[in-house]
Design a protein around this motif. Structure first.
Motif, PDB file in Angstrom:
ATOM      1  N   SER A 502      34.237  51.213   9.587  1.00 51.07           N
ATOM      2  CA  SER A 502      34.228  50.208  10.496  1.00 51.07           C
ATOM      3  C   SER A 502      34.175  48.865  10.084  1.00 51.07           C
ATOM      4  O   SER A 502      33.899  48.633   8.803  1.00 51.07           O
ATOM      5  CB  SER A 502      32.965  50.474  11.717  1.00 51.07           C
ATOM      6  N   LEU A 503      34.532  48.011  10.838  1.00 47.74           N
ATOM      7  CA  LEU A 503      34.303  46.704  10.642  1.00 47.74           C
ATOM      8  C   LEU A 503      32.787  46.261  10.637  1.00 47.74           C
ATOM      9  O   LEU A 503      31.777  46.740  11.526  1.00 47.74           O
ATOM     10  CB  LEU A 503      35.018  45.500  11.667  1.00 47.74           C
ATOM     11  N   PRO A 504      32.446  45.500   9.615  1.00 45.85           N
ATOM     12  CA  PRO A 504      30.872  44.987   9.637  1.00 45.85           C
ATOM     13  C   PRO A 504      30.530  44.273  10.837  1.00 45.85           C
ATOM     14  O   PRO A 504      31.269  43.598  11.281  1.00 45.85           O
ATOM     15  CB  PRO A 504      30.691  44.571   8.354  1.00 45.85           C
ATOM     16  N   ARG A 518      22.099  40.077   8.749  1.00 49.95           N
ATOM     17  CA  ARG A 518      22.132  41.468   8.175  1.00 49.95           C
ATOM     18  C   ARG A 518      23.486  41.951   8.796  1.00 49.95           C
ATOM     19  O   ARG A 518      23.877  41.714   9.791  1.00 49.95           O
ATOM     20  CB  ARG A 518      21.046  42.172   8.523  1.00 49.95           C
ATOM     21  N   PHE A 519      23.940  42.802   8.072  1.00 54.39           N
ATOM     22  CA  PHE A 519      25.193  43.480   8.734  1.00 54.39           C
ATOM     23  C   PHE A 519      24.902  44.939   8.749  1.00 54.39           C
ATOM     24  O   PHE A 519      24.520  45.527   7.812  1.00 54.39           O
ATOM     25  CB  PHE A 519      26.301  42.907   7.619  1.00 54.39           C
ATOM     26  N   ARG A 520      25.745  45.570   9.680  1.00 54.46           N
ATOM     27  CA  ARG A 520      25.757  46.927   9.772  1.00 54.46           C
ATOM     28  C   ARG A 520      27.380  47.497   9.379  1.00 54.46           C
ATOM     29  O   ARG A 520      28.242  46.956   9.514  1.00 54.46           O
ATOM     30  CB  ARG A 520      25.175  47.712  10.976  1.00 54.46           C
ATOM     31  N   LEU A 521      27.278  48.660   8.934  1.00 53.36           N
ATOM     32  CA  LEU A 521      28.806  49.333   8.506  1.00 53.36           C
ATOM     33  C   LEU A 521      28.655  50.792   8.726  1.00 53.36           C
ATOM     34  O   LEU A 521      27.442  51.514   8.268  1.00 53.36           O
ATOM     35  CB  LEU A 521      28.938  48.810   6.974  1.00 53.36           C
ATOM     36  N   LEU A 533      24.922  52.188   7.361  1.00 53.29           N
ATOM     37  CA  LEU A 533      24.368  51.337   6.275  1.00 53.29           C
ATOM     38  C   LEU A 533      24.169  50.080   6.819  1.00 53.29           C
ATOM     39  O   LEU A 533      24.690  49.661   7.839  1.00 53.29           O
ATOM     40  CB  LEU A 533      25.399  51.139   5.189  1.00 53.29           C
ATOM     41  N   LEU A 534      23.074  49.354   6.175  1.00 56.35           N
ATOM     42  CA  LEU A 534      22.591  48.166   6.513  1.00 56.35           C
ATOM     43  C   LEU A 534      22.712  47.106   5.308  1.00 56.35           C
ATOM     44  O   LEU A 534      22.214  47.708   4.085  1.00 56.35           O
ATOM     45  CB  LEU A 534      21.269  48.335   6.943  1.00 56.35           C
ATOM     46  N   HIS A 535      23.331  45.882   5.408  1.00 61.69           N
ATOM     47  CA  HIS A 535      23.332  45.306   4.206  1.00 61.69           C
ATOM     48  C   HIS A 535      22.398  43.981   4.398  1.00 61.69           C
ATOM     49  O   HIS A 535      22.562  43.020   5.371  1.00 61.69           O
ATOM     50  CB  HIS A 535      24.954  44.739   4.106  1.00 61.69           C
TER      51      HIS A 535
END
Length: 547
Positions: A502-504, A518-521, A533-535
């Protein structure tokens, strides 16, 4: 048919404590944490992200009731934010009402922090209305409510407005600090200059102002029949308040029935150190508590257990119940609380002159919240747990301890690990004050459904690389720096390549404090395995896994 003329208004005394929710919060905090500072700091109580009450220091900085939480913080950066609990306001004001009823009988509670009573009896007993008001304020000072006010006027509405009035307002006498008296027969003149919004709902007040009726005097000047024909019941109600007329039948003050104190207590000699011994000694006490409530048609849904040891240290806790307490439930709470005290003493290595920890010398059980028994009877389609299930789980809990048996609860939040909690069996979920947010949100950045079937209590370290083995990150435009090809979670490198992703999307929290987003993917491997995932801090973490 001729309408019945309303009776002349009687003299009413209104007792008002400004900012009562703040008082109640500070008193509740005193018993559970540290003594409250005096005077109260800049503080706001929040419910549904809006200010429900604030202290005088907060108002001096521009905070007002009804403001959104972020706007209140922008106006006052040093503002203390606390959740607002209506049950705390009611519970704390109940003690004030009981003390007031011991001084002056016939009190009607209007809302937490405000009550009314007829002025005739107290005025005759103390000599006049001013002396009666002074006696009430002396009681308020003894209860540590120095800013309490008393208003006296013709009718309950006028008395309430008098209590809120300044000592320099026209038509008001202020014989002493905190007392406002509107002389007999002058309440209509006193009310005439007040804005019409004092007597009407906000929407109706806006309508009246649009018609040029901006004061209570202008509203009272209209014929009541014309107001009834044009505005109906809401208009008539506001018109009568503005006109300072009494009700058509009876009195405006309806005193509450005498409240019976169901508190039970017992002294233990010698003090008991064993939790099991203490529970056995409290069986008769719990039976007496529950039978007293049953006689009055009540059930207990929150119970305060106060255990005082022989060193005069009091251990207090409020236990909630999702349905209603039985005597066995109350005894179990005493047992669990005593066991927790023993465990804490053992962990701290506490003792007195080399002796063991102090035993319990006094037990006090207080119904912190009661309800009508009829409201807790099972309906035709009952959703309460089966009685046999509750019985067996309670028995297991009595052996394993309070936290030994729990049920899952969904909370509000953005991170998956924050959205789940195990609540001890037999504990009301609303009683936990640590999380007052609704699970329904909104929670910008939260995972759209369906949620991962496996959520890690602590996110696992992950590595995401492209086809050339270079790490994949997030660029300044919140996009992936390269197409992901391989995933590694903890010490496991997956053979299947990344097939789709997906797009983050960003999770931005506390940006005003300088915290980085923070970003999710979401991504899927070629073998069908899917991960969330978590960035954060330039690294990838695995939050959950999809089946």
């Amino acid at each position: 048919m001729n309408s019945v003329e309303p009776s002349p208004p009687e003299r009413i005394i209104v007792f008002w404590v400004p900012d009562w929710p703040v008082h109640a919060h500070l008193r509740d905090r005193e018993e559970t944490k540290a003594p409250a500072p005096t005077p109260a700091p800049a503080m706001a109580l929040i419910s549904q992200h809006r200010v429900r009450a604030c202290s005088a220091a907060a108002r001096a900085e521009g905070v007002r009731i009804g403001l959104r939480e972020n706007e209140a913080q922008a106006r006052c950066p040093a503002l203390e934010i606390h959740p607002h609990f209506a049950e705390v306001d009611e519970r704390r004001f109940a003690a004030v009402l009981a003390s007031l009823e011991n001084l002056v009988p016939g009190v009607e509670p209007l809302r937490p922090g405000l009550c009314a009573l007829r002025a005739r009896g107290p005025a005759r007993y103390y000599g006049d209305e001013e002396r009666a008001a002074a006696a009430i304020l002396e009681l308020a000072a003894d209860l540590d409510l120095p800013d309490a006010r008393v208003g006296i006027a013709d009718g309950r509405f006028a008395a309430e407005q008098a209590a809120r009035a300044s000592s320099t307002d026209p038509g008001v006498e202020a014989p002493r600090r905190g007392v406002r008296i509107v002389p007999l027969g002058t309440s209509r003149a006193f009310l005439s200059a007040l804005p019409v919004g004092r007597a009407a709902e906000p929407g109706f007040a806006d309508l009246l102002q649009g018609l040029g009726i901006r004061t209570l005097g202008a509203l009272a000047a209209l014929p009541e029949d014309a107001v009834r024909q044009r505005f109906g019941a809401p208009g008539v109600s506001a018109h009568r308040r503005a006109s300072a007329v009494g009700p058509r039948h009876g009195s405006e003050v309806l005193p509450r029935s005498a409240v019976r104190d169901h508190t039970v207590e017992c002294a233990l000699e010698p003090p008991l150190e064993s939790a099991e011994q203490l529970a056995f000694a409290c069986m008769a006490l719990a039976e007496r508590l529950i039978s007293g409530l049953v006689d009055d048609g009540l059930v207990c849904t929150a119970l305060r257990v106060e255990l005082t040891d022989d060193a005069d240290v009091r251990h207090e806790r409020v236990w909630a119940h999702p349905h209603r307490f039985t005597a066995a439930d109350a005894v179990n709470r005493v047992r669990w609380q005593a066991a927790a005290i023993s465990s804490a003493s053992a962990a701290n290595g506490s003792g007195r002159s080399g002796q063991e920890a102090a035993g319990i010398a006094h037990v006090r059980l207080v119904p912190a919240h009661t309800d009508r028994a009829a409201a807790h009877e099972p309906g035709l389609w009952n959703t309460e747990p089966d009685e046999r299930v509750h019985h067996h789980l309670s028995r297991v809990q009595s052996r394993l301890g309070h936290t030994g048996v729990g049920t899952a609860e969904l909370l509000g939040g953005r991170l998956l690990a924050q959205r789940q909690r195990l609540t001890p069996w037999g504990t009301g979920r609303a009683a936990e004050r640590g999380s007052h947010a609704s699970a329904a949100g909104p929670w910008p950045g939260a995972v759209p459904g369906p949620a991962p079937s496996l959520v890690f209590p602590e996110p696992l370290r992950a590595e995401l690389v492209d086809t050339e083995g270079r790490p994949v990150g997030i660029d300044d435009e919140d996009l992936l720096t390269a197409a992901p090809a391989r995933l590694r979670v903890a010490h496991t490198a997956f053979d299947a390549r990344v097939s789709d992703w997906s797009l983050p999307w960003a999770i931005r929290e506390h940006w005003w404090r300088g915290e980085q987003p923070r970003f999710r993917l979401q991504l899927q491997l070629a073998d069908g395995d899917a991960w969330l995932l978590l960035h954060e801090d330039r690294r990838w973490l695995a939050e959950g896994r999809y089946d």
